[in-house]
Write a protein that holds these residues in place. Sequence first.
Motif, PDB file in Angstrom:
ATOM      1  N   PHE A  78       0.113  17.305   3.810  1.00  0.00           N
ATOM      2  CA  PHE A  78       0.561  15.910   3.698  1.00  0.00           C
ATOM      3  C   PHE A  78      -0.539  14.949   4.122  1.00  0.00           C
ATOM      4  O   PHE A  78      -0.599  13.809   3.649  1.00  0.00           O
ATOM      5  CB  PHE A  78       1.826  15.674   4.535  1.00  0.00           C
ATOM      6  N   LEU A  79      -1.443  15.398   5.003  1.00  0.00           N
ATOM      7  CA  LEU A  79      -2.559  14.555   5.428  1.00  0.00           C
ATOM      8  C   LEU A  79      -3.459  14.206   4.242  1.00  0.00           C
ATOM      9  O   LEU A  79      -4.017  13.111   4.187  1.00  0.00           O
ATOM     10  CB  LEU A  79      -3.379  15.252   6.516  1.00  0.00           C
ATOM     11  N   TYR A  80      -3.582  15.148   3.323  1.00  0.00           N
ATOM     12  CA  TYR A  80      -4.404  14.890   2.145  1.00  0.00           C
ATOM     13  C   TYR A  80      -3.787  13.790   1.282  1.00  0.00           C
ATOM     14  O   TYR A  80      -4.501  12.946   0.741  1.00  0.00           O
ATOM     15  CB  TYR A  80      -4.604  16.174   1.335  1.00  0.00           C
ATOM     16  N   ALA A  81      -2.462  13.782   1.175  1.00  0.00           N
ATOM     17  CA  ALA A  81      -1.785  12.718   0.418  1.00  0.00           C
ATOM     18  C   ALA A  81      -2.026  11.366   1.078  1.00  0.00           C
ATOM     19  O   ALA A  81      -2.305  10.370   0.394  1.00  0.00           O
ATOM     20  CB  ALA A  81      -0.294  13.011   0.323  1.00  0.00           C
ATOM     21  N   ILE A  82      -1.933  11.323   2.396  1.00  0.00           N
ATOM     22  CA  ILE A  82      -2.191  10.073   3.121  1.00  0.00           C
ATOM     23  C   ILE A  82      -3.639   9.639   2.921  1.00  0.00           C
ATOM     24  O   ILE A  82      -3.916   8.457   2.689  1.00  0.00           O
ATOM     25  CB  ILE A  82      -1.855  10.236   4.618  1.00  0.00           C
ATOM     26  N   LEU A  83      -4.558  10.591   2.988  1.00  0.00           N
ATOM     27  CA  LEU A  83      -5.974  10.307   2.759  1.00  0.00           C
ATOM     28  C   LEU A  83      -6.182   9.689   1.383  1.00  0.00           C
ATOM     29  O   LEU A  83      -6.878   8.680   1.247  1.00  0.00           O
ATOM     30  CB  LEU A  83      -6.785  11.601   2.897  1.00  0.00           C
ATOM     31  N   GLU A  84      -5.573  10.249   0.361  1.00  0.00           N
ATOM     32  CA  GLU A  84      -5.749   9.734  -0.998  1.00  0.00           C
ATOM     33  C   GLU A  84      -5.148   8.338  -1.170  1.00  0.00           C
ATOM     34  O   GLU A  84      -5.751   7.477  -1.803  1.00  0.00           O
ATOM     35  CB  GLU A  84      -5.137  10.700  -2.010  1.00  0.00           C
ATOM     36  N   VAL A  85      -3.986   8.108  -0.600  1.00  0.00           N
ATOM     37  CA  VAL A  85      -3.345   6.793  -0.742  1.00  0.00           C
ATOM     38  C   VAL A  85      -4.124   5.732   0.028  1.00  0.00           C
ATOM     39  O   VAL A  85      -4.405   4.653  -0.504  1.00  0.00           O
ATOM     40  CB  VAL A  85      -1.873   6.850  -0.294  1.00  0.00           C
ATOM     41  N   THR A  86      -4.482   6.020   1.263  1.00  0.00           N
ATOM     42  CA  THR A  86      -5.224   5.023   2.044  1.00  0.00           C
ATOM     43  C   THR A  86      -6.612   4.785   1.450  1.00  0.00           C
ATOM     44  O   THR A  86      -7.090   3.650   1.432  1.00  0.00           O
ATOM     45  CB  THR A  86      -5.339   5.440   3.520  1.00  0.00           C
ATOM     46  N   GLY A  87      -7.232   5.835   0.949  1.00  0.00           N
ATOM     47  CA  GLY A  87      -8.517   5.659   0.266  1.00  0.00           C
ATOM     48  C   GLY A  87      -8.376   4.813  -0.985  1.00  0.00           C
ATOM     49  O   GLY A  87      -9.235   3.984  -1.297  1.00  0.00           O
ATOM     50  N   GLY A  88      -7.268   4.993  -1.693  1.00  0.00           N
ATOM     51  CA  GLY A  88      -7.008   4.183  -2.882  1.00  0.00           C
ATOM     52  C   GLY A  88      -6.822   2.715  -2.557  1.00  0.00           C
ATOM     53  O   GLY A  88      -7.231   1.846  -3.328  1.00  0.00           O
ATOM     54  N   ILE A  89      -6.198   2.426  -1.412  1.00  0.00           N
ATOM     55  CA  ILE A  89      -6.039   1.027  -0.991  1.00  0.00           C
ATOM     56  C   ILE A  89      -7.407   0.393  -0.786  1.00  0.00           C
ATOM     57  O   ILE A  89      -7.672  -0.711  -1.267  1.00  0.00           O
ATOM     58  CB  ILE A  89      -5.206   0.930   0.299  1.00  0.00           C
ATOM     59  N   VAL A  90      -8.275   1.092  -0.078  1.00  0.00           N
ATOM     60  CA  VAL A  90      -9.608   0.544   0.192  1.00  0.00           C
ATOM     61  C   VAL A  90     -10.394   0.391  -1.109  1.00  0.00           C
ATOM     62  O   VAL A  90     -10.989  -0.662  -1.364  1.00  0.00           O
ATOM     63  CB  VAL A  90     -10.363   1.435   1.210  1.00  0.00           C
ATOM     64  N   ARG A  91     -10.394   1.415  -1.951  1.00  0.00           N
ATOM     65  CA  ARG A  91     -11.118   1.327  -3.226  1.00  0.00           C
ATOM     66  C   ARG A  91     -10.519   0.247  -4.129  1.00  0.00           C
ATOM     67  O   ARG A  91     -11.256  -0.456  -4.827  1.00  0.00           O
ATOM     68  CB  ARG A  91     -11.105   2.674  -3.948  1.00  0.00           C
ATOM     69  N   GLY A  92      -9.199   0.108  -4.112  1.00  0.00           N
ATOM     70  CA  GLY A  92      -8.531  -0.900  -4.942  1.00  0.00           C
ATOM     71  C   GLY A  92      -8.834  -2.323  -4.521  1.00  0.00           C
ATOM     72  O   GLY A  92      -8.627  -3.264  -5.287  1.00  0.00           O
ATOM     73  N   ASN A  93      -9.321  -2.489  -3.306  1.00  0.00           N
ATOM     74  CA  ASN A  93      -9.704  -3.814  -2.817  1.00  0.00           C
ATOM     75  C   ASN A  93     -11.205  -4.035  -2.918  1.00  0.00           C
ATOM     76  O   ASN A  93     -11.796  -4.779  -2.147  1.00  0.00           O
ATOM     77  CB  ASN A  93      -9.213  -4.012  -1.388  1.00  0.00           C
TER      78      ASN A  93
END
Length: 162
Positions: A78-93
């Motif tokens: 589940f940590l990997y899912a959190i990593l991908e979502v939070t990374g997507g937030i940063v990249r999306g900004n």
Amino acid sequence: MNWWNGGTRTEILKSPAHPYTKALIRTIPSMNEKLPVTAGISAFVLMSGTQILSIFCKEEAVIEEGLRIIRVTFPFYFLYAILEVTGGIVRGNKKTMQSMLIVIVDLCIIRIILLGILTRRFHTIQAVAAVYPLTWALAAFSFVGYYLKSRVGEPIWRTIME
């Protein structure tokens, strides 16, 4: 308008809130979808690891080593899912360089250092496998920390309270 004073998701998205706040609001449903799916897949693999690994290899020794890796990494997938979502937030900004640096440092450099330390101390496949959840957690925390710090002109405490 924020979560603490009764602002709804729709009201916040229509308000002149900071773009990072809007990105986080849009991402929460994604996280709510990813975590149960990830937990379900992890549970399935943990329960049927022998059968899954048997598809790829018939040697008992190899299957046993694979099960050791599964038992160490999959409870924390589940940590990997959190990593991908939070990374997507940063990249999306539009913070792709910062995202790249977090990934290179946490998932490459620190992972290699941890592999060197843990394999010298513990000569097991579990030591190698343990490095993955550790670096997933570190990268997820790094992305969240960067997100909180990068709220332009806003102190971190205000970001947390929204």
